[in-house]
Write a protein that holds these residues in place. Structure first.
Motif, PDB file in Angstrom:
ATOM      1  N   ARG B  11       0.848  -1.194   0.000  1.00 44.86           N
ATOM      2  CA  ARG B  11       0.000   0.000   0.000  1.00 44.86           C
ATOM      3  C   ARG B  11       0.873   1.230   0.000  1.00 44.86           C
ATOM      4  N   TYR B  12       0.637   2.111  -0.964  1.00 46.49           N
ATOM      5  CA  TYR B  12       1.334   3.389  -0.945  1.00 46.49           C
ATOM      6  C   TYR B  12       0.682   4.276   0.095  1.00 46.49           C
ATOM      7  N   GLN B  13       1.479   5.096   0.745  1.00 40.92           N
ATOM      8  CA  GLN B  13       0.999   6.074   1.718  1.00 40.92           C
ATOM      9  C   GLN B  13       0.066   5.448   2.744  1.00 40.92           C
ATOM     10  N   ALA B  14       0.518   4.320   3.282  1.00 46.35           N
ATOM     11  CA  ALA B  14      -0.302   3.624   4.262  1.00 46.35           C
ATOM     12  C   ALA B  14      -0.623   4.544   5.435  1.00 46.35           C
ATOM     13  N   LEU B  21      -4.006   0.787  -2.437  1.00 47.23           N
ATOM     14  CA  LEU B  21      -3.517  -0.575  -2.564  1.00 47.23           C
ATOM     15  C   LEU B  21      -2.943  -0.726  -3.965  1.00 47.23           C
ATOM     16  N   ALA B  22      -1.634  -0.963  -4.071  1.00 50.24           N
ATOM     17  CA  ALA B  22      -1.029  -1.034  -5.399  1.00 50.24           C
ATOM     18  C   ALA B  22      -0.930  -2.473  -5.889  1.00 50.24           C
ATOM     19  N   ILE B  23      -0.488  -3.384  -5.022  1.00 49.44           N
ATOM     20  CA  ILE B  23      -0.483  -4.788  -5.413  1.00 49.44           C
ATOM     21  C   ILE B  23      -1.035  -5.633  -4.278  1.00 49.44           C
ATOM     22  N   HIS B  41      -1.368  -3.810 -18.163  1.00 50.06           N
ATOM     23  CA  HIS B  41      -1.812  -2.480 -18.526  1.00 50.06           C
ATOM     24  C   HIS B  41      -1.116  -1.445 -17.652  1.00 50.06           C
ATOM     25  N   THR B  42      -1.113  -0.186 -18.088  1.00 47.39           N
ATOM     26  CA  THR B  42      -0.481   0.853 -17.293  1.00 47.39           C
ATOM     27  C   THR B  42      -1.201   0.999 -15.940  1.00 47.39           C
ATOM     28  N   GLY B  43      -0.411   1.092 -14.878  1.00 55.46           N
ATOM     29  CA  GLY B  43      -0.999   1.196 -13.531  1.00 55.46           C
ATOM     30  C   GLY B  43      -1.353  -0.137 -12.901  1.00 55.46           C
ATOM     31  N   SER B  44      -0.928  -1.245 -13.525  1.00 54.73           N
ATOM     32  CA  SER B  44      -1.324  -2.547 -12.982  1.00 54.73           C
ATOM     33  C   SER B  44      -0.409  -3.013 -11.851  1.00 54.73           C
ATOM     34  N   GLY B  45       0.657  -2.254 -11.558  1.00 55.88           N
ATOM     35  CA  GLY B  45       1.490  -2.592 -10.411  1.00 55.88           C
ATOM     36  C   GLY B  45       2.822  -3.229 -10.756  1.00 55.88           C
ATOM     37  N   LYS B  46       3.227  -3.147 -12.015  1.00 52.34           N
ATOM     38  CA  LYS B  46       4.475  -3.783 -12.428  1.00 52.34           C
ATOM     39  C   LYS B  46       5.689  -3.150 -11.750  1.00 52.34           C
ATOM     40  N   SER B  47       5.759  -1.837 -11.811  1.00 51.32           N
ATOM     41  CA  SER B  47       6.915  -1.171 -11.200  1.00 51.32           C
ATOM     42  C   SER B  47       6.945  -1.391  -9.698  1.00 51.32           C
ATOM     43  N   PHE B  91      15.769   1.624 -13.965  1.00 52.65           N
ATOM     44  CA  PHE B  91      14.434   2.195 -13.825  1.00 52.65           C
ATOM     45  C   PHE B  91      13.888   2.710 -15.146  1.00 52.65           C
ATOM     46  N   GLN B  92      12.587   3.039 -15.125  1.00 60.46           N
ATOM     47  CA  GLN B  92      12.016   3.754 -16.257  1.00 60.46           C
ATOM     48  C   GLN B  92      12.775   5.070 -16.376  1.00 60.46           C
ATOM     49  N   PHE B  93      13.181   5.439 -17.562  1.00 57.44           N
ATOM     50  CA  PHE B  93      13.954   6.660 -17.786  1.00 57.44           C
ATOM     51  C   PHE B  93      15.135   6.793 -16.840  1.00 57.44           C
ATOM     52  N   ASP B 170      13.016  -2.036 -15.965  1.00 57.37           N
ATOM     53  CA  ASP B 170      11.678  -1.449 -16.039  1.00 57.37           C
ATOM     54  C   ASP B 170      11.561  -0.654 -17.339  1.00 57.37           C
ATOM     55  N   GLU B 171      10.981  -1.242 -18.331  1.00 58.11           N
ATOM     56  CA  GLU B 171      10.843  -0.613 -19.646  1.00 58.11           C
ATOM     57  C   GLU B 171      12.116   0.106 -20.070  1.00 58.11           C
ATOM     58  N   PRO B 172      13.211  -0.646 -20.207  1.00 56.86           N
ATOM     59  CA  PRO B 172      14.498   0.011 -20.446  1.00 56.86           C
ATOM     60  C   PRO B 172      14.591   0.679 -21.806  1.00 56.86           C
ATOM     61  N   THR B 203       7.741  -4.787 -19.674  1.00 59.10           N
ATOM     62  CA  THR B 203       7.687  -4.222 -21.025  1.00 59.10           C
ATOM     63  C   THR B 203       6.257  -4.086 -21.508  1.00 59.10           C
ATOM     64  N   HIS B 204       6.061  -3.130 -22.414  1.00 58.79           N
ATOM     65  CA  HIS B 204       4.768  -3.019 -23.078  1.00 58.79           C
ATOM     66  C   HIS B 204       4.836  -3.656 -24.460  1.00 58.79           C
ATOM     67  N   SER B 205       6.034  -4.138 -24.813  1.00 59.25           N
ATOM     68  CA  SER B 205       6.186  -4.712 -26.140  1.00 59.25           C
ATOM     69  C   SER B 205       6.005  -6.222 -26.080  1.00 59.25           C
TER      70      SER B 205
HETATM   71  N1  ATP Z   1       4.447   6.831  -5.216  1.00 54.94           N
HETATM   72  C1  ATP Z   1       3.161   6.438  -5.314  1.00 54.94           C
HETATM   73  N2  ATP Z   1       2.235   6.919  -4.464  1.00 54.94           N
HETATM   74  C2  ATP Z   1       0.947   6.521  -4.544  1.00 54.94           C
HETATM   75  N3  ATP Z   1       0.468   5.654  -5.434  1.00 54.94           N
HETATM   76  C3  ATP Z   1       1.333   5.127  -6.323  1.00 54.94           C
HETATM   77  C4  ATP Z   1       2.728   5.494  -6.315  1.00 54.94           C
HETATM   78  N4  ATP Z   1       3.336   4.820  -7.301  1.00 54.94           N
HETATM   79  C5  ATP Z   1       2.383   4.078  -7.900  1.00 54.94           C
HETATM   80  N5  ATP Z   1       1.178   4.247  -7.315  1.00 54.94           N
HETATM   81  C6  ATP Z   1      -0.088   3.579  -7.690  1.00 54.94           C
HETATM   82  O1  ATP Z   1       0.097   2.187  -7.634  1.00 54.94           O
HETATM   83  C7  ATP Z   1      -0.473   1.558  -8.750  1.00 54.94           C
HETATM   84  C8  ATP Z   1       0.557   0.726  -9.485  1.00 54.94           C
HETATM   85  O2  ATP Z   1       1.540   1.580 -10.019  1.00 54.94           O
HETATM   86  P1  ATP Z   1       2.814   1.065 -10.803  1.00 54.94           P
HETATM   87  O3  ATP Z   1       3.733   2.221 -10.985  1.00 54.94           O
HETATM   88  O4  ATP Z   1       3.367  -0.133 -10.116  1.00 54.94           O
HETATM   89  O5  ATP Z   1       2.166   0.643 -12.206  1.00 54.94           O
HETATM   90  P2  ATP Z   1       2.884   0.114 -13.532  1.00 54.94           P
HETATM   91  O6  ATP Z   1       2.255  -1.185 -13.836  1.00 54.94           O
HETATM   92  O7  ATP Z   1       4.356   0.166 -13.385  1.00 54.94           O
HETATM   93  O8  ATP Z   1       2.396   1.179 -14.626  1.00 54.94           O
HETATM   94  P3  ATP Z   1       3.195   1.734 -15.932  1.00 54.94           P
HETATM   95  O9  ATP Z   1       3.073   0.705 -16.979  1.00 54.94           O
HETATM   96  O10 ATP Z   1       2.431   2.975 -16.273  1.00 54.94           O
HETATM   97  O11 ATP Z   1       4.608   2.014 -15.520  1.00 54.94           O
HETATM   98  C9  ATP Z   1      -1.082   2.657  -9.610  1.00 54.94           C
HETATM   99  O12 ATP Z   1      -2.468   2.668  -9.377  1.00 54.94           O
HETATM  100  C10 ATP Z   1      -0.456   3.918  -9.123  1.00 54.94           C
HETATM  101  O13 ATP Z   1      -1.383   4.974  -9.171  1.00 54.94           O
END
Ligand code: ATP
Ligand code: MG
Lengths: 265, 289
Positions: B11-14, B21-23, B41-47, B91-93, B170-172, B203-205
């Motif tokens: 959880r971010y910012q618990a 809840l991120a993952i 998909h973007t935002g699915s919690g990979k990073s 990392f990304q970028f 992460d998406e190098p 990756t998105h590819s």
């Molecule tokens: N620093 C943060 N603070 C709060 N919420 C976050 C933070 N980083 C990510 N999140 C949330 O956690 C969830 C997962 O984010 P994450 O960055 O892991 O996604 P991702 O799969 O890597 O997306 P992308 O493909 O766009 O990189 C998202 O809903 C995002 O909004």
């Protein structure tokens, strides 16, 4: 890492305070900062305390969150208290232990000054917690509008303020990201000797500066490309509207002022 | 070095009103030497998952095992530096992390932090620079005078010079030109083979996932929804599309072809060569019968 920060953060909620006009909130804060110095005895401090907690209750900001965010500041408040306790040497001697002497006036001053500090912090945090940055700057710009007559750059100042407020979260995210990248490369920000920790800041600050400058330039170009040319003749999408609650709150504060004036010793 | 995530939640910012809840209940096994792709998909919690692999984030619940090191949710952990030395993250970028006066100093920054001697670090810098396809003449330049693509490569070299056992990417290649992309991905793959690295790639590819990975993990809204080999994953294309993901071009082509020609190949093929020989096979057989 920076997640607990509450300064400059907006917590959305459905409360009377959230719905108030930013102008009245700014006026109230300004007046509050002035009248808090009227308090000088138990009754007046109690009044201020009741008022502050009343406003806090109205705002519906979760107390646990507020407590978590203010904890570091509470240490500062405590420090003020201790400082006053030890260094005020007036009134009757209450307690003596070796070189430590605590006087009655020290206790009184210590408690009062740290309370004053505490209430000020609470009220100002309340402003930012319940008002979006945009509202604050809009409010300020309208309130300060008369200063235009004396060539004070009101619009530019408000714009500068809203841009900086807008980019605080971005900057925090960026900080978090770069911090993590450098931690992964073996930097230790949170442990190690003091000198090392100072040195550890460099790999964080330089990338932050670089990206901030880049972003500033891009923003300037984007604004120009969209035809921005200063505040002359610019209309507003969001109109401020003064409600009955605003008049009521102002009235309440005036009442408090009068009471403080009458009850202070 | 084996890594395993068991029922990890983050959880971010618990404990703030912004808690998110991120993952949730993520379990992934990463045995030594595997090439794993994580898609979603973007935002699915990979990073977020990636950052658990070297303890940059520590789980709110569940357990992360990195080699012998065990990180449990809700506990304070020390000595993470040892772990971080063995798991390198791109990392990304990553170019945003450059800060030194010269490229060389930036590349040796990581190794020096982990106690490698300066002579050794400089040697590694030259090797890493070559691996990412840059010449030594760049060593004395300021990283801020380079092109975006060059900066990216320098940043990657900085991670490679740490000589990690596990490489987390992460998406190098996001934002690189197509040729640069292929170069960088091929380089990572060669490294993976040569040094028997474990590689985890976000990756998105779908092409990259199909081409390089031994195993693919699909994430959706913070959960692992599917795991399997590329063949398994891409043989259910409709499911993927429902998840907002794509299938590799080759697979798409095969499906179209099957539909148009009214035939069915035995399995899904992931490279053009495989597919073309399978198609010729099928056709010649068809002619004979
Ligand atoms: N620093 C943060 N603070 C709060 N919420 C976050 C933070 N980083 C990510 N999140 C949330 O956690 C969830 C997962 O984010 P994450 O960055 O892991 O996604 P991702 O799969 O890597 O997306 P992308 O493909 O766009 O990189 C998202 O809903 C995002 O909004
Ligand atoms: Mg990501």
């Amino acid at each position: 890492m920076m997640e607990k920060m509450i300064f400059g953060r907006y917590v959305p909620a459905d409360s009377i305070i959230h719905k108030m006009d930013p102008r009245s909130k700014l006026m109230i804060i300004f007046l509050f900062v002035c009248i808090i110095f009227l308090a000088n005895n138990v009754v007046t401090y109690a009044l201020i305390g009741i008022y502050t907690f009343f406003m806090l209750g109205l705002s519906k900001v979760p107390v646990r969150f507020l407590y978590g965010g203010l904890k570091p500041v509470l240490w500062l408040v405590l420090f003020t208290l201790v400082l006053q306790l030890f260094f005020t040497k007036e009134g009757a001697l209450l307690f003596e232990w070796g070189p430590v002497k605590i006087y009655e006036e020290g206790v009184r001053m210590g408690i009062f000054i740290s309370l004053r500090f505490f209430f000020l912090i609470l009220m100002t945090s309340l402003l930012t917690l319940t008002t979006t940055p945009i509202e604050i700057t809009d409010g300020l710009e309208t309130l300060l509008h008369p200063l235009k007559k004396v060539r004070f750059p009101v619009h530019e100042m408000a714009l500068m303020m809203s841009i900086s407020l807008r980019f605080i979260p971005t900057l925090m995210q960026e900080t978090d990201k770069i911090m993590k990248a450098q931690i992964a490369r073996g930097v230790e920000f949170a442990s190690g000797p003091f000198k090392e920790r100072i040195k550890a800041v460099i790999p964080l600050l330089i990338p932050l500066f670089v990206s901030s400058f880049k972003r500033a330039e891009e923003l300037a170009i984007a604004m120009e490309a969209r035809g921005y040319r200063g505040g002359e003749g610019r209309t507003k999408y969001r109109q401020l509207s003064w409600q009955r609650a605003d008049s009521f709150q102002i009235g309440l504060l005036i009442l408090l002022t009068i009471l403080l004036y009458l009850l202070r010793s | 070095m084996d890594i395993s995530l068991q029922h990890v939640e983050y959880r971010y910012q618990a404990n703030t009103p912004f808690e998110s809840l991120a993952i949730e209940d993520v379990s992934i096994e990463i045995p030594t030497g595997i090439y794993m792709a994580i898609i979603g998909h973007t935002g699915s919690g990979k990073s977020t998952v990636l950052q658990h692999l070297n303890a940059l984030l520590q789980p709110s619940k569940g357990t992360v095992k990195i080699g012998e090191h065990e990180i449990k949710g809700g506990q304070k952990n020390k000595n993470l530096k040892k772990v971080r030395q063995r798991v390198g993250i791109v990392f990304q970028f990553p170019e945003h992390q450059l800060f030194e006066e010269t490229v060389e100093k930036d590349i040796i920054f990581g190794p020096l932090n982990f106690g490698v001697s300066e002579i050794e670090a400089k040697k590694r810098a030259r090797i890493a620079l070559k691996q990412v396809g840059l010449g030594e003449e760049i060593l004395e330049k300021s990283p801020f005078d380079l092109s975006g693509g060059q900066m990216r490569r320098v940043a990657i070299a900085g991670v490679l010079a740490m000589e990690p056992d596990v490489l987390v990417l992460d998406e190098p290649t996001a934002g690189l030109d197509p040729r640069g992309r292929k170069e960088v991905m091929d380089m990572f793959y060669a490294l993976h083979k040569d040094r028997n690295l474990s590689t985890i790639l976000v990756t998105h590819s779908m092409e990259d996932a199909a081409r390089y990975a031994d195993q693919i993990v699909i994430m959706q809204q913070g959960k692992v929804v599917k795991k399997g080999t590329p063949e398994e994953i891409f043989s259910a294309p409709t499911e993927l599309v429902q998840m907002g993901l794509d299938v590799p071009e080759v697979v798409r082509f095969q499906l179209k072809l099957e539909e148009k020609m009214g035939m069915k190949l035995e399995k899904i093929h992931l490279t053009i060569d495989e597919l073309s020989s399978a198609v010729t096979d099928q056709l010649s057989r068809g002619v004979r019968s």
